[in-house]
Every structure is written in structure tokens, then in C-alpha cells.
Design a protein around this motif. Structure first.
Motif, PDB file in Angstrom:
ATOM      1  N   LEU A  33       3.425   4.045   9.573  1.00 16.80           N
ATOM      2  CA  LEU A  33       2.690   3.164   8.655  1.00 16.80           C
ATOM      3  C   LEU A  33       1.626   2.352   9.388  1.00 16.80           C
ATOM      4  O   LEU A  33       0.504   2.206   8.903  1.00 16.80           O
ATOM      5  N   VAL A  34       1.992   1.807  10.545  1.00 20.24           N
ATOM      6  CA  VAL A  34       1.050   0.996  11.320  1.00 20.24           C
ATOM      7  C   VAL A  34      -0.148   1.846  11.735  1.00 20.24           C
ATOM      8  O   VAL A  34      -1.304   1.437  11.587  1.00 20.24           O
ATOM      9  N   LYS A  35       0.124   3.038  12.223  1.00 20.34           N
ATOM     10  CA  LYS A  35      -0.946   3.967  12.636  1.00 20.34           C
ATOM     11  C   LYS A  35      -1.859   4.291  11.444  1.00 20.34           C
ATOM     12  O   LYS A  35      -3.087   4.220  11.553  1.00 20.34           O
ATOM     13  N   LYS A  36      -1.257   4.640  10.328  1.00 22.51           N
ATOM     14  CA  LYS A  36      -2.021   4.996   9.125  1.00 22.51           C
ATOM     15  C   LYS A  36      -2.910   3.828   8.672  1.00 22.51           C
ATOM     16  O   LYS A  36      -4.080   4.011   8.353  1.00 22.51           O
ATOM     17  N   MET A  77      -9.728   6.890  17.571  1.00 21.41           N
ATOM     18  CA  MET A  77      -8.753   6.091  18.308  1.00 21.41           C
ATOM     19  C   MET A  77      -7.394   6.777  18.262  1.00 21.41           C
ATOM     20  O   MET A  77      -6.988   7.281  17.222  1.00 21.41           O
ATOM     21  N   SER A  78      -6.707   6.748  19.387  1.00 20.18           N
ATOM     22  CA  SER A  78      -5.329   7.226  19.456  1.00 20.18           C
ATOM     23  C   SER A  78      -4.412   6.018  19.361  1.00 20.18           C
ATOM     24  O   SER A  78      -4.620   5.017  20.041  1.00 20.18           O
ATOM     25  N   TYR A  79      -3.396   6.157  18.534  1.00 17.89           N
ATOM     26  CA  TYR A  79      -2.420   5.089  18.361  1.00 17.89           C
ATOM     27  C   TYR A  79      -1.457   5.103  19.546  1.00 17.89           C
ATOM     28  O   TYR A  79      -0.895   6.138  19.887  1.00 17.89           O
ATOM     29  N   VAL A  80      -1.271   3.938  20.174  1.00 18.40           N
ATOM     30  CA  VAL A  80      -0.368   3.813  21.317  1.00 18.40           C
ATOM     31  C   VAL A  80       0.972   3.226  20.873  1.00 18.40           C
ATOM     32  O   VAL A  80       2.033   3.709  21.272  1.00 18.40           O
ATOM     33  N   GLY A  81       0.941   2.185  20.047  1.00 22.43           N
ATOM     34  CA  GLY A  81       2.178   1.578  19.577  1.00 22.43           C
ATOM     35  C   GLY A  81       1.984   0.140  19.147  1.00 22.43           C
ATOM     36  O   GLY A  81       0.873  -0.373  19.142  1.00 22.43           O
ATOM     37  N   PHE A  82       3.110  -0.501  18.795  1.00 18.61           N
ATOM     38  CA  PHE A  82       3.064  -1.912  18.413  1.00 18.61           C
ATOM     39  C   PHE A  82       4.284  -2.621  18.974  1.00 18.61           C
ATOM     40  O   PHE A  82       5.272  -1.992  19.346  1.00 18.61           O
ATOM     41  N   GLU A  83       4.177  -3.953  19.034  1.00 18.41           N
ATOM     42  CA  GLU A  83       5.307  -4.786  19.428  1.00 18.41           C
ATOM     43  C   GLU A  83       5.214  -6.110  18.686  1.00 18.41           C
ATOM     44  O   GLU A  83       4.134  -6.561  18.334  1.00 18.41           O
ATOM     45  N   ILE A  84       6.374  -6.698  18.458  1.00 20.15           N
ATOM     46  CA  ILE A  84       6.443  -8.007  17.807  1.00 20.15           C
ATOM     47  C   ILE A  84       6.418  -9.073  18.898  1.00 20.15           C
ATOM     48  O   ILE A  84       7.132  -8.976  19.885  1.00 20.15           O
ATOM     49  N   ASP A  85       5.580 -10.091  18.689  1.00 19.54           N
ATOM     50  CA  ASP A  85       5.470 -11.202  19.621  1.00 19.54           C
ATOM     51  C   ASP A  85       5.526 -12.493  18.800  1.00 19.54           C
ATOM     52  O   ASP A  85       4.517 -12.902  18.228  1.00 19.54           O
ATOM     53  N   HIS A  86       6.712 -13.083  18.707  1.00 19.09           N
ATOM     54  CA  HIS A  86       6.959 -14.275  17.892  1.00 19.09           C
ATOM     55  C   HIS A  86       6.619 -13.975  16.436  1.00 19.09           C
ATOM     56  O   HIS A  86       7.238 -13.119  15.840  1.00 19.09           O
ATOM     57  N   LEU A 137       0.805  -1.229   0.000  1.00 18.01           N
ATOM     58  CA  LEU A 137       0.000   0.000   0.000  1.00 18.01           C
ATOM     59  C   LEU A 137       0.833   1.271   0.000  1.00 18.01           C
ATOM     60  O   LEU A 137       0.492   2.238  -0.671  1.00 18.01           O
ATOM     61  N   TYR A 138       1.890   1.277   0.784  1.00 21.63           N
ATOM     62  CA  TYR A 138       2.642   2.512   0.987  1.00 21.63           C
ATOM     63  C   TYR A 138       3.944   2.562   0.191  1.00 21.63           C
ATOM     64  O   TYR A 138       4.698   3.517   0.307  1.00 21.63           O
ATOM     65  N   LYS A 139       4.185   1.520  -0.613  1.00 22.78           N
ATOM     66  CA  LYS A 139       5.312   1.490  -1.549  1.00 22.78           C
ATOM     67  C   LYS A 139       6.651   1.856  -0.907  1.00 22.78           C
ATOM     68  O   LYS A 139       7.400   2.682  -1.420  1.00 22.78           O
ATOM     69  N   GLN A 140       6.922   1.259   0.239  1.00 23.54           N
ATOM     70  CA  GLN A 140       8.219   1.450   0.874  1.00 23.54           C
ATOM     71  C   GLN A 140       8.622   0.200   1.624  1.00 23.54           C
ATOM     72  O   GLN A 140       7.792  -0.650   1.936  1.00 23.54           O
ATOM     73  N   LYS A 141       9.909   0.109   1.892  1.00 20.23           N
ATOM     74  CA  LYS A 141      10.448  -1.047   2.597  1.00 20.23           C
ATOM     75  C   LYS A 141       9.853  -1.094   4.007  1.00 20.23           C
ATOM     76  O   LYS A 141       9.752  -0.065   4.675  1.00 20.23           O
ATOM     77  N   THR A 142       9.453  -2.272   4.423  1.00 22.69           N
ATOM     78  CA  THR A 142       8.925  -2.424   5.777  1.00 22.69           C
ATOM     79  C   THR A 142       9.675  -3.532   6.495  1.00 22.69           C
ATOM     80  O   THR A 142       9.984  -4.571   5.910  1.00 22.69           O
ATOM     81  N   ASP A 143       9.959  -3.268   7.760  1.00 24.80           N
ATOM     82  CA  ASP A 143      10.556  -4.262   8.641  1.00 24.80           C
ATOM     83  C   ASP A 143      10.159  -3.874  10.055  1.00 24.80           C
ATOM     84  O   ASP A 143      10.768  -3.003  10.665  1.00 24.80           O
ATOM     85  N   LEU A 144       9.100  -4.495  10.538  1.00 19.11           N
ATOM     86  CA  LEU A 144       8.547  -4.141  11.845  1.00 19.11           C
ATOM     87  C   LEU A 144       9.460  -4.519  13.001  1.00 19.11           C
ATOM     88  O   LEU A 144       9.308  -3.997  14.098  1.00 19.11           O
ATOM     89  N   LEU A 190      -3.924   1.045  10.433  1.00 15.55           N
ATOM     90  CA  LEU A 190      -4.944   0.623  11.398  1.00 15.55           C
ATOM     91  C   LEU A 190      -6.087   1.617  11.511  1.00 15.55           C
ATOM     92  O   LEU A 190      -7.251   1.224  11.585  1.00 15.55           O
ATOM     93  N   THR A 191      -5.767   2.907  11.523  1.00 16.66           N
ATOM     94  CA  THR A 191      -6.845   3.888  11.673  1.00 16.66           C
ATOM     95  C   THR A 191      -7.711   3.986  10.421  1.00 16.66           C
ATOM     96  O   THR A 191      -8.832   4.478  10.500  1.00 16.66           O
ATOM     97  N   SER A 192      -7.230   3.473   9.287  1.00 15.66           N
ATOM     98  CA  SER A 192      -8.072   3.470   8.088  1.00 15.66           C
ATOM     99  C   SER A 192      -8.776   2.128   7.860  1.00 15.66           C
ATOM    100  O   SER A 192      -9.686   2.044   7.046  1.00 15.66           O
ATOM    101  N   HIS A 193      -8.379   1.084   8.579  1.00 14.71           N
ATOM    102  CA  HIS A 193      -8.977  -0.242   8.388  1.00 14.71           C
ATOM    103  C   HIS A 193      -9.740  -0.759   9.612  1.00 14.71           C
ATOM    104  O   HIS A 193     -10.245  -1.880   9.595  1.00 14.71           O
ATOM    105  N   LEU A 194      -9.801   0.057  10.647  1.00 15.74           N
ATOM    106  CA  LEU A 194     -10.524  -0.319  11.860  1.00 15.74           C
ATOM    107  C   LEU A 194     -11.195   0.940  12.416  1.00 15.74           C
ATOM    108  O   LEU A 194     -10.507   1.902  12.745  1.00 15.74           O
ATOM    109  N   GLN A 195     -12.515   0.926  12.458  1.00 16.97           N
ATOM    110  CA  GLN A 195     -13.259   2.056  13.023  1.00 16.97           C
ATOM    111  C   GLN A 195     -14.200   1.539  14.104  1.00 16.97           C
ATOM    112  O   GLN A 195     -14.682   0.409  14.036  1.00 16.97           O
ATOM    113  N   LEU A 196     -14.431   2.399  15.082  1.00 20.71           N
ATOM    114  CA  LEU A 196     -15.325   2.058  16.192  1.00 20.71           C
ATOM    115  C   LEU A 196     -16.412   3.105  16.343  1.00 20.71           C
ATOM    116  O   LEU A 196     -16.185   4.295  16.093  1.00 20.71           O
ATOM    117  N   LYS A 197     -17.576   2.628  16.770  1.00 21.49           N
ATOM    118  CA  LYS A 197     -18.661   3.502  17.209  1.00 21.49           C
ATOM    119  C   LYS A 197     -19.053   3.038  18.597  1.00 21.49           C
ATOM    120  O   LYS A 197     -19.166   1.834  18.842  1.00 21.49           O
TER     121      LYS A 197
END
Length: 170
Positions: free
Chosen positions: A81-84, A101-110, A62-69, A86-93
């Protein structure tokens, strides 16, 4: 000589099978999203769990750039990228009204990436509507497992592509 040929063939087959296994990825395309209402802090705590290889693929596409989380040197760029995404593919009411939603962060787990978001100033929850199309732009067999929790009361569902909505009423 026969023993040497047998070892060579065995080694060659192991190499080919391991290369094929790496190419094949996992056969299940699933993500999970959990929304917890924290009555004490008056917040919605949102967490998503996505296979890292799939997530990096869609971010790159989607964002045409190298990614390595998992690369610390790229953390700031990956956060954007993660914030952009998630906030466009997940909405809440909440109670019928869209919430930001405010983005807090991400982490890799296995093999998965956990992403954390938060919605503040939620005094009460009668219903939560989730519009989730995470990875729908990558797979047409995507499944989303969704959990909504309020005061220990859990409501869960499985959303299958192309469906994307779930409403939990309390």
C-alpha cells in the motif's frame, strides 16, 4: 460528600478532555520530502516523513482495507500500500526527464512514518523537479516541505495545497 462530588467531576472532565484530545488529532497537516543526490553511488535517495495517523487514514480510505503500519504481521501488505500510494503521489524528473523510483521500505518513528525510495543510474544533476501531492486527497490545507540536496547545496521550499511542483536548479 462534597469532596467526593468534586473528585467525580474532576475525573469526569479529565476523561472527556482526554477523549476529545484523542479525537482531535494534530492541527497541522504537513509532510516532508527530501531528495539527496549521491554522486558516488549515482543515485537519488528519497525520503518522505508523514504523520502516521494521517497516512493510515488515506491508505484505508483509498484502498478500502484495514491499515496498521506498526503491526509486524501486516508489514508485507502495508509495504504494498505504501509503495502504491507514494509512487502515485510523488514523481521526480531529473534534468527534465521523468525517472522511476524504486521503493526501499518504511519505518515508524514516534508519530511519523518515514518512507524511503531510490532512483538509480543518475550520472549528473542539473535540475530536479518534484511533483508532490501527498495527502492532498485527504486535506485541503496540506503543506509539503521539500528539500533537494546536491553536494551539500540544499534548496528548500514549502508547497501549499493545491500547488504541487518544485524545481531545484543547480
Amino acid at each position: 460528600m462534597q469532596l467526593l462530588n468534586t473528585k467525580f467531576v474532576t475525573l469526569f472532565l479529565v476523561f472527556i478532555l482526554s477523549a476529545t484530545a484523542k479525537e482531535k488529532k494534530h492541527p497541522l497537516h504537513v509532510s516532508t520530502t527530501e531528495v539527496n543526490f549521491n554522486a558516488k553511488d549515482k543515485t537519488l535517495e528519497v525520503s518522505c516523513r508523514i504523520f502516521t495517523d494521517d497516512f493510515e487514514s488515506i491508505l484505508s480510505k483509498l484502498y478500502k482495507q484495514k491499515t496498521d503500519l506498526s503491526k509486524p504481521a501486516m508489514k508485507t501488505a502495508m509495504d504494498e500500500l505504501v509503495k502504491k500510494y507514494l509512487t502515485s503521489h510523488l514523481q521526480l524528473k531529473t534534468n527534465g526527464k521523468a525517472v522511476a523510483m524504486s521503493y526501499v521500505g518504511f519505518e515508524i518513528d514516534h508519530e511519523a512514518t518515514n518512507i524511503y525510495l531510490e532512483v538509480e543510474k543518475i550520472s549528473s544533476v542539473k535540475s530536479i523537479e518534484i511533483d508532490n501531492n501527498i495527502l492532498y486527497d485527504l486535506f485541503d490545507d496540506q503543506m509539503s516541505i521539500v528539500h533537494v540536496v546536491k553536494n551539500g547545496n540544499r534548496k528548500s521550499t514549502k508547497i501549499l495545497y493545491p500547488d504541487k511542483k518544485f524545481i531545484a536548479n543547480f
